[in-house]
Design an enzyme around this catalytic site. Structure first.
Site, short mmCIF file in Angstrom:
data_model
loop_
_atom_site.label_atom_id
_atom_site.label_comp_id
_atom_site.label_asym_id
_atom_site.label_seq_id
_atom_site.Cartn_x
_atom_site.Cartn_y
_atom_site.Cartn_z
N PHE A 26 -18.30 24.91 38.80
CA PHE A 26 -17.83 23.71 38.11
C PHE A 26 -18.31 22.44 38.81
O PHE A 26 -17.56 21.49 39.03
CB PHE A 26 -16.30 23.72 38.02
CG PHE A 26 -15.79 23.47 36.61
CD1 PHE A 26 -16.16 24.31 35.58
CD2 PHE A 26 -14.93 22.41 36.32
CE1 PHE A 26 -15.69 24.11 34.28
CE2 PHE A 26 -14.46 22.19 35.03
CZ PHE A 26 -14.84 23.04 34.02
N LYS A 50 0.75 18.72 27.50
CA LYS A 50 0.67 18.30 28.90
C LYS A 50 -0.79 18.05 29.26
O LYS A 50 -1.59 18.99 29.32
CB LYS A 50 1.24 19.36 29.84
CG LYS A 50 1.41 18.77 31.26
CD LYS A 50 1.58 19.80 32.34
CE LYS A 50 0.28 20.33 32.86
NZ LYS A 50 -0.60 19.31 33.46
N GLU A 106 -9.04 28.92 26.15
CA GLU A 106 -10.46 28.58 26.36
C GLU A 106 -10.64 28.48 27.86
O GLU A 106 -10.12 27.55 28.50
CB GLU A 106 -10.81 27.23 25.72
CG GLU A 106 -10.74 27.20 24.22
CD GLU A 106 -11.72 28.12 23.56
OE1 GLU A 106 -12.68 28.59 24.22
OE2 GLU A 106 -11.55 28.41 22.36
N GLU A 166 -17.57 30.73 38.93
CA GLU A 166 -17.70 29.42 38.30
C GLU A 166 -17.54 28.34 39.38
O GLU A 166 -16.51 28.26 40.04
CB GLU A 166 -16.60 29.25 37.24
CG GLU A 166 -16.70 27.93 36.51
CD GLU A 166 -15.72 27.83 35.34
OE1 GLU A 166 -14.51 27.98 35.57
OE2 GLU A 166 -16.17 27.57 34.22
N ILE A 212 -3.96 21.06 28.70
CA ILE A 212 -5.40 20.77 28.69
C ILE A 212 -5.91 20.38 30.08
O ILE A 212 -5.15 19.94 30.93
CB ILE A 212 -5.75 19.68 27.64
CG1 ILE A 212 -4.95 18.40 27.88
CG2 ILE A 212 -5.52 20.22 26.23
CD1 ILE A 212 -5.40 17.23 27.01
N GLY A 241 1.08 21.54 36.64
CA GLY A 241 1.07 22.84 35.99
C GLY A 241 2.30 23.70 36.26
O GLY A 241 2.97 24.15 35.33
N ALA A 297 -3.91 17.05 31.86
CA ALA A 297 -4.14 17.41 33.26
C ALA A 297 -3.63 16.30 34.18
O ALA A 297 -3.70 15.12 33.83
CB ALA A 297 -5.63 17.64 33.48
N GLU A 298 -3.12 16.68 35.32
CA GLU A 298 -2.57 15.72 36.27
C GLU A 298 -3.64 14.76 36.79
O GLU A 298 -3.35 13.65 37.19
CB GLU A 298 -1.87 16.43 37.43
CG GLU A 298 -2.69 17.46 38.20
CD GLU A 298 -2.63 18.86 37.58
OE1 GLU A 298 -2.40 18.98 36.36
OE2 GLU A 298 -2.83 19.84 38.34
P1 NAI Z 1 -6.15 24.72 35.94
O1 NAI Z 1 -6.36 25.86 35.03
O2 NAI Z 1 -5.21 24.93 37.08
O3 NAI Z 1 -5.62 23.44 35.13
C1 NAI Z 1 -5.75 23.24 33.74
C2 NAI Z 1 -4.41 22.77 33.16
O4 NAI Z 1 -3.44 23.80 33.35
C3 NAI Z 1 -3.83 21.53 33.83
O5 NAI Z 1 -3.19 20.75 32.85
C4 NAI Z 1 -2.83 22.11 34.78
O6 NAI Z 1 -1.79 21.23 35.13
C5 NAI Z 1 -2.28 23.27 33.98
N1 NAI Z 1 -1.64 24.33 34.76
C6 NAI Z 1 -1.91 24.70 36.03
N2 NAI Z 1 -1.10 25.71 36.40
C7 NAI Z 1 -0.28 25.98 35.36
C8 NAI Z 1 0.78 26.91 35.13
N3 NAI Z 1 1.18 27.76 36.07
N4 NAI Z 1 1.39 26.91 33.93
C9 NAI Z 1 1.01 26.06 32.95
N5 NAI Z 1 0.02 25.16 33.13
C10 NAI Z 1 -0.62 25.11 34.30
O7 NAI Z 1 -7.56 24.28 36.50
P2 NAI Z 1 -7.85 23.32 37.77
O8 NAI Z 1 -6.97 23.77 38.91
O9 NAI Z 1 -7.78 21.92 37.34
O10 NAI Z 1 -9.35 23.69 38.10
C11 NAI Z 1 -9.68 24.88 38.82
C12 NAI Z 1 -10.93 25.52 38.27
O11 NAI Z 1 -10.72 25.95 36.94
C13 NAI Z 1 -12.14 24.60 38.18
O12 NAI Z 1 -12.83 24.52 39.38
C14 NAI Z 1 -12.93 25.29 37.11
O13 NAI Z 1 -13.67 26.37 37.68
C15 NAI Z 1 -11.89 25.86 36.18
N6 NAI Z 1 -11.65 24.96 35.02
C16 NAI Z 1 -12.19 25.32 33.82
C17 NAI Z 1 -12.03 24.48 32.73
C18 NAI Z 1 -12.60 24.82 31.41
O14 NAI Z 1 -12.85 23.93 30.60
N7 NAI Z 1 -12.76 26.08 31.08
C19 NAI Z 1 -11.34 23.19 32.84
C20 NAI Z 1 -10.76 22.94 34.13
C21 NAI Z 1 -10.95 23.80 35.16
#
Ligand code: NAI
Ligand code: MG
Length: 491
Positions: A396, A188, A263, A394, A162, A221, A190-191
């Site tokens: 954000f 898991k 999502e 996006e 998440i 992640g 988010a960090e």
């Molecule tokens: P992210 O997608 O990297 O992180 C979300 C979750 O995925 C965290 O728990 C992270 O540790 C985990 N994760 C990251 N890499 C992974 C991997 N290789 N395998 C499994 N899990 C992994 O998003 P981040 O870096 O926090 O934010 C980047 C952009 O993503 C934001 O600027 C925004 O545009 C978008 N975002 C969209 C969200 C939504 O609700 N749709 C929520 C968070 C970010």
């Protein structure tokens, strides 16, 4: 949001910072920790156990055991629902403390944490608790002398990964259907925001949810997250976050052919027609984008305004931005807190520069606020055209792009001209126009004369690259169930 007078805020006590595996609170196997910060001050608030593959291994083992042989596997469905109700009650009991913990870790205004995150979390768990004993199959009149029926069984051990924008609410969206279906969980958080998830795990334990049913491995992640995705003992992964991460998860899940639900993000169009109630539309556009510091997957970040009302509408938007209260998220009057971390802050500032360079008009904001913390002024870009990065990607963050339109069918094509399809909104007094646009817009959710109306019973999710599958509602249960067909020869 509500403007009722709020109680003063007590700073929360941080209690849970370790991995939660098989009902035990433990350091990570490596002994490593990572820090989580308060984004308003950039101060470290806690060191949290940094789980990785070794911890995921233990968590999956515990979850498999709980699924296959523990009390959970034998529990009556109605009793599963009862435990979920108990968890919701415990959350309600600690509502203020949980809201404050969310504000501390994420930086969101305490009024939002109290009025939105906490009540929606409780409501979602109660909604799915009610489903636990209402999941059943069918009897099917097949040809021949047979009795044929279906069973709906838990998909198994689910990995749930998440994001940080609604840390506690995302826990409820994930645990709700999983527990109702009888699955067990390796989560898991988010960090950036592990603290409320860990607190909810403690409350789940207190509610009597058996050991191993819920396991939480905080960490990053590419280490902890990827280990969950690759583990052959995990049957399904539910992920919320960036589409690029989802692409990596899809590849990592391919060798074990896991069930996946996603999502992801959006670039949602919010359409203001000339016949709309313009004051309501402006308030809706403001809320639809700036709520939660613009950190919403469904943020209405492309505001399409019909040309004849455009100038008036910009004025209304600008005046709201100028009075928006940005500052200390623990102040109950604050409407906008800091962005979650430096990476998000830097990304937003980069897009603001790109908007200016591309020739869009920066009507308000465009700068950071203060020198400490990740605050960004509510930013409004006018004269944005479709191909600009601020209209495509996006962001954000609290950055709104306003685009003009004349013709309705041309508008539909432009609104749909994006890789995303999460949400859309239409503001109009014309019923036919509203339903016409609701039909033509390629998005998982369409709001008419409202924005960000969420309910645990209403499915939510994306078309196109905004996601796969749906969360919430009865739809949201499906990905947590396997169908089994049983055929019995009669005589
Ligand atoms: P992210 O997608 O990297 O992180 C979300 C979750 O995925 C965290 O728990 C992270 O540790 C985990 N994760 C990251 N890499 C992974 C991997 N290789 N395998 C499994 N899990 C992994 O998003 P981040 O870096 O926090 O934010 C980047 C952009 O993503 C934001 O600027 C925004 O545009 C978008 N975002 C969209 C969200 C939504 O609700 N749709 C929520 C968070 C970010
Ligand atoms: Mg990332």
């Amino acid at each position: 949001m509500s403007t009722t007078v709020m109680q003063p805020v007590r700073r929360p006590t941080i209690r849970q910072t370790e991995c939660f595996i098989d009902g035990q609170w433990t350091s990570s196997q490596s002994g490593k920790t990572f820090e989580t910060i308060h984004p308003a001050t950039e101060e470290t608030i806690a060191q949290v156990a940094e789980g990785d593959q070794a911890d995921v291994e233990l968590a999956v083992r515990a979850a498999r055991k709980a699924l296959e042989s523990g009390p959970w596997s034998r529990m009556d469905a109605r009793d599963r629902g009862r435990l979920m109700m108990k968890l919701a009650d415990l959350i309600e009991h600690e509502a203020d403390e949980l809201a404050a913990l969310e504000t501390l870790d994420n930086g969101k205004p305490i009024r939002d944490a109290r009025n939105a995150d906490v009540p929606l979390t409780i409501d979602c768990l109660r909604y799915y608790a009610g489903f636990a004993d209402k999941i059943h199959g069918q009897t099917i009149p097949i040809r021949g002398n047979y009795f044929c029926y279906t069973r709906r069984e838990p998909v198994g051990v689910v990995g749930q990964i998440i994001p940080w924008n609604f840390p506690m609410l995302m826990v409820a969206w994930k645990w709700g259907p999983a527990l109702a279906a009888g699955c067990t969980v390796v989560m898991k958080p988010a960090e950036q925001t592990p603290l409320t998830c860990l607190r909810l795990a403690r409350l789940a334990q207190k509610a009597g949810i058996p050991d191993g049913v819920i396991n939480v491995v905080p960490g990053f992640g590419p280490t902890a997250g990827a280990a969950i995705v690759k583990h052959p003992g995990v049957d399904k992964v539910a992920f919320t976050g960036e589409y690029l991460t989802a692409q990596t998860i899809m590849k990592d899940a391919a060798p074990t052919l896991k069930r996946l639900t996603f999502e992801l993000g959006g670039k949602s169009p919010n359409i203001i027609t000339a016949d709309a109630d313009l004051d309501a539309a402006a308030a809706g556009a403001h809320f639809g984008l700036y709520f939660n510091q613009g950190q919403c997957c469904c943020a209405g970040s492309r505001v399409f305004v019909e040309e004849s009302v455009h100038a008036r509408f910009i004025e209304k938007l600008a005046s709201m931005n100028k009075t928006r209260r940005v500052g200390d998220p623990f102040n109950p009057e604050t409407e906008q807190g800091p962005q979650v971390d430096r990476a998000q802050f830097d990304k937003i500032m980069k897009y603001i520069e790109l908007g200016k360079q591309a020739g869009a008009t920066c009507v308000t904001g465009g700068t950071r606020v203060g020198e400490r913390g990740y605050f960004v002024a509510p930013t409004l870009f006018d004269n944005v055209s479709d191909e600009m990065p601020i209209a495509q990607d996006e962001i954000f963050g609290p950055v709104m792009s306003v685009l003009k339109f004349k013709d309705l069918d041309e508008l539909v094509a432009r609104a749909n001209n994006t890789i995303f399809g999460l949400a859309a909104a239409v503001w109009t007094r014309d019923v036919s126009k509203a339903h016409y646009l609701a039909k033509r817009l390629r998005a998982g959710t369409v709001w008419i004369n409202c924005y960000d109306v969420f309910d645990a019973a209403a499915p939510f999710g994306g078309f196109k690259m905004s996601g796969m599958g749906r969360e919430l509602g009865e739809e949201g249960l499906r990905p947590y169930l396997e169908n089994k067909t049983v055929t019995v020869a009669l005589g």
